[in-house]
Enzyme design. Structure first.
Site, short mmCIF file in Angstrom:
data_model
loop_
_atom_site.label_atom_id
_atom_site.label_comp_id
_atom_site.label_asym_id
_atom_site.label_seq_id
_atom_site.Cartn_x
_atom_site.Cartn_y
_atom_site.Cartn_z
N GLU A 41 9.73 83.73 -31.08
CA GLU A 41 10.69 84.80 -30.82
C GLU A 41 12.01 84.19 -30.35
O GLU A 41 12.03 83.28 -29.52
CB GLU A 41 10.11 85.70 -29.74
CG GLU A 41 11.03 86.80 -29.21
CD GLU A 41 10.42 87.55 -28.03
OE1 GLU A 41 10.72 88.74 -27.87
OE2 GLU A 41 9.62 86.94 -27.28
N LYS A 109 10.98 94.25 -33.70
CA LYS A 109 10.00 94.39 -32.62
C LYS A 109 9.88 95.85 -32.19
O LYS A 109 10.86 96.47 -31.77
CB LYS A 109 10.44 93.52 -31.44
CG LYS A 109 9.47 93.46 -30.28
CD LYS A 109 10.03 92.54 -29.19
CE LYS A 109 9.08 92.33 -28.04
NZ LYS A 109 9.70 91.46 -27.00
N CYS A 147 5.79 88.92 -29.64
CA CYS A 147 5.53 88.82 -28.21
C CYS A 147 4.80 90.05 -27.63
O CYS A 147 3.60 90.21 -27.83
CB CYS A 147 6.83 88.54 -27.47
SG CYS A 147 6.60 87.77 -25.84
#
Length: 268
Positions: A41, A109, A147
């Site tokens: 990320e 995300k 993440c």
């Protein structure tokens, strides 16, 4: 089929330095055309909320990912910050390039990290997506994630509905919750009967420490490889038949009862 997880100590908000680090680390790896390269990320800046500085406005990280894919003949998945001119907030994305300048997918995300104040500067994505890793006669369907997404198993079930056989997660996951990182990745592999590749950063940034722990897991949850806190590249072999054979022999995934409801709610 080979995958390479690039674990680096990200230089804070320094794109040229991080591009060079990735190239230097990959120079030591046995990378072949058709392989898959995974970067963490925001690999180019670290997990920074300073989006005015870190957003890839000049396209330098986009160009780097494209060049890496072309030079090595590989698929490259790497995280960066983008800020569309019509949006109030930035997006935390994974961009996936194939050789020839083809963008296979760009995942945004879905779950900004509220504990880390990410929603103050980043807007969450709305779409689970997959892409095809084409090499040889047995392509794989890959579900990318970022993440904090790891804590939400419904995302990966929706990926499974799209045919995902491999989950590829790039992260800046702090050392304080390293045990959660490993446990959740293992759970995602077992419950989805898929390969799971989790690439994390290592080192320090102004307020957090990272312990690496990039890991590769097979569709039964078996450990295929794992890094410690050092910089490095974890290279592992992927056999698509392991997924299809295990799902056929032990078809637990077929017994899910709420997938249709989750899929419907994701569309509404």
């Amino acid at each position: 089929m080979r995958a390479h997880l690039v674990q680096l100590d990200i230089a804070w908000e320094d794109k040229p330095a991080n591009h060079s680090k990735v190239e230097r680390l990959l120079d030591r790896a046995d990378v072949a055309p058709g392989d898959l390269i995974l970067l963490p990320e925001m690999f180019d800046t670290g997990f920074s909320l300073n989006t005015e500085k870190t957003a890839d406005k000049d396209g330098s990280t986009l160009a780097f990912l494209q060049r890496l894919a072309d030079d090595l003949g590989c698929i490259v998945q790497g995280g960066r910050t983008i800020h569309d001119c019509h949006c109030a907030k930035a997006s935390n994305v994974m961009t996936i390039f194939a050789p020839g300048g083809r963008i296979l997918a760009e995942y945004r995300k879905i779950h900004p990290f509220s504990y880390g104040r990410e929603p103050e500067r980043f807007e969450g994505g709305k779409q689970v997506l997959t892409y095809r890793w084409e090499t040889g006669n047995e392509p794989l369907t890959v579900c990318p994630a970022i993440c904090y997404d790891l804590r939400f198993p419904e995302l990966f079930r929706l990926g499974l509905l799209q045919g995902a056989e491999l989950i590829a997660i790039g992260a800046c996951w702090p050392a304080a919750r390293a045990a959660h990182w490993r446990a959740l990745l293992l759970a995602r592999a077992i419950e989805n009967q898929s390969y799971v590749l989790g690439v994390n950063r290592t080192g320090e940034e102004p307020t957090l420490k990272y312990s690496g722990g990039s890991i590769a897991l097979g569709p039964k949850g078996e450990l295929l490889g794992e890094l410690g806190p050092e910089e490095g590249v974890l290279s592992i072999t992927i056999d698509p038949r392991q997924v299809t054979d295990w799902r056929a022999a032990f078809p637990a995934w077929k017994d899910a009862r709420l997938l249709d409801q989750v899929a419907h709610e994701s569309r509404t």
